[in-house]
Design a protein around this motif. Structure first.
Motif, short mmCIF file in Angstrom:
data_model
loop_
_atom_site.label_atom_id
_atom_site.label_comp_id
_atom_site.label_asym_id
_atom_site.label_seq_id
_atom_site.Cartn_x
_atom_site.Cartn_y
_atom_site.Cartn_z
N VAL A 35 0.83 -1.20 0.00
CA VAL A 35 0.00 0.00 0.00
C VAL A 35 0.87 1.25 0.00
O VAL A 35 0.61 2.21 -0.74
CB VAL A 35 -0.95 0.01 1.21
N GLY A 36 1.92 1.26 0.81
CA GLY A 36 2.83 2.39 0.85
C GLY A 36 3.49 2.63 -0.49
O GLY A 36 3.69 3.78 -0.91
N GLN A 37 3.84 1.58 -1.20
CA GLN A 37 4.45 1.73 -2.51
C GLN A 37 3.47 2.34 -3.51
O GLN A 37 3.84 3.19 -4.33
CB GLN A 37 4.94 0.36 -3.00
N GLY A 38 2.20 1.90 -3.43
CA GLY A 38 1.19 2.48 -4.31
C GLY A 38 0.97 3.95 -4.02
O GLY A 38 0.80 4.76 -4.94
N ALA A 100 -8.22 16.05 -15.81
CA ALA A 100 -8.81 14.77 -16.22
C ALA A 100 -7.84 13.62 -15.94
O ALA A 100 -8.25 12.55 -15.47
CB ALA A 100 -9.18 14.82 -17.70
N PHE A 101 -6.57 13.84 -16.21
CA PHE A 101 -5.55 12.82 -15.97
C PHE A 101 -5.47 12.48 -14.48
O PHE A 101 -5.48 11.30 -14.09
CB PHE A 101 -4.20 13.32 -16.48
N TYR A 107 -9.16 8.27 -9.03
CA TYR A 107 -10.29 7.35 -8.92
C TYR A 107 -9.81 5.90 -8.90
O TYR A 107 -10.23 5.10 -8.05
CB TYR A 107 -11.25 7.57 -10.09
N VAL A 108 -8.93 5.55 -9.82
CA VAL A 108 -8.43 4.18 -9.90
C VAL A 108 -7.66 3.80 -8.64
O VAL A 108 -7.88 2.74 -8.04
CB VAL A 108 -7.53 4.00 -11.14
N SER A 109 -6.76 4.69 -8.19
CA SER A 109 -5.94 4.38 -7.02
C SER A 109 -6.78 4.34 -5.75
O SER A 109 -6.48 3.58 -4.82
CB SER A 109 -4.82 5.41 -6.87
N SER A 110 -7.87 5.13 -5.69
CA SER A 110 -8.73 5.11 -4.51
C SER A 110 -9.36 3.74 -4.32
O SER A 110 -9.57 3.29 -3.19
CB SER A 110 -9.84 6.16 -4.64
#
Length: 324
Positions: A35-38, A100-101, A107-110
């Motif tokens: 998770v920390g790496q992400g 937008a980027f 959104y994806v990472s959340s």
């Protein structure tokens, strides 16, 4: 302009030096968990994306100020100029693309880094079963309960490396926030409520855990050790805790009541450093202690949440659990 440039240069150098010195303790940029790496990748990507706007704007500002300075008689003088399609496209188009980027990746990472989302076992350890840990925030300490092993600790926890850890968290005091910076995902905890967190360490070591929410006079000392070790080291740690003769059988026991007490006043009266205490080990713990702590604020009921779904069940009696 010649007098201004040296001042600007010195300011930039000073700011850069300050940022570099301040980053010496930026543990979030030295992650030791998935998770920390992400989170680190998301931070770096966001900063780079924003710099794509900030740097050109700074350069353009300095260029315009220099190019159209009063002393430059060669610059085009157009007092009636008021619109440029090219400039409008650049000024509005590029930021909109950037927003937008960032919105897409946020959104994806959340969802990818959702604290409620279980972490899959790594490819090199596919049979690893999650370690269940129950966390209770107290004044001013952290209580860790290992229900599968029937043990509990204060201000120290351990986990096997490359093994998912499933946390259930609550508070039996003021609202607080649980955070292991190098593993990621700090979460808030409140009395009578519980939440979840899933983490996994990818390196062995001892990581700093802390309270990340101001909750009173002793919050800054709410620190704990998160030990990541191999399976053998974790098993030895469990046996060491089990060897303790201390018992934490229920929330109504004198042991737990003393543990729950706010010791700040005691420290002031006796000038003792009770907040910097060594970790406490409990070799035996009540099987439903965590649920009873949550349930005492809800007429004996506790809510079990799972990705937005909830159900209520009555708290059970405090049977002793030895973990055998």
């Amino acid at each position: 302009m010649k007098k201004i440039l040296p001042k600007i240069t010195l300011s930039v150098v000073g700011l850069a030096s300050t940022l570099m010195l301040g980053g010496c303790n930026l543990v979030i940029m030295d992650p030791k968990g998935t998770v920390g790496q992400g989170e680190k990748q998301l931070i770096i990507m966001s900063v780079i994306a924003m710099l794509c706007i900030v740097i050109p704007v700074i350069i353009a500002t300095l260029f315009v100020a220099y190019r159209y300075r009063r002393s430059n008689t060669n610059a085009t003088y157009a007092p009636k100029w008021d619109f440029s399609t090219t400039i409008e496209i650049l000024v509005w188009g590029i930021p909109m693309c950037l927003i937008a980027f960032l919105a897409y990746h946020t959104y994806v990472s959340s969802h990818e880094l959702d604290p409620y989302k279980p972490i899959a076992a790594p490819a090199d350890n596919p049979n690893a079963k999650p370690i269940n840990v129950q966390v209770v925030a107290l004044n001013w300490k952290w209580l860790f309960i290992y229900p599968d092993y029937g043990i509990a600790t204060v201000n120290e926890m351990a986990m096997p490396v490359n093994t998912p850890v499933a946390f259930r968290l609550t508070s039996d005091a003021t609202m607080n926030s649980f955070w292991i910076p190098q593993l990621g995902s700090q979460v808030y905890v409140m009395a009578g409520m519980q939440t979840q967190l899933h983490l996994m360490s990818t390196s062995t070591g001892t990581f700093r855990g802390l309270s990340n929410n101001y909750s009173g006079s002793g919050y800054s000392e709410m620190k704990f050790k998160a030990i990541s070790t191999d399976q053998k080291g974790f098993d030895e740690w469990v046996e060491k805790v089990k060897a303790s003769s201390k018992q934490l059988d229920s929330k109504d026991s004198e042991v737990y009541k003393h543990l729950r007490e706010d010791q700040m006043e005691y420290a002031k009266i006796h000038e003792g450093n009770v907040l910097h205490q060594e970790p406490i080990y409990y070799g035996t713990v009540g099987h439903h202690l965590f649920d009873d702590i949550v349930g005492q604020y809800n007429d004996g009921h506790f809510n079990v949440h799972n990705h937005g779904n909830s159900s209520a069940a009555p708290a059970q009696s405090n049977d002793m659990h030895s973990g055998e």
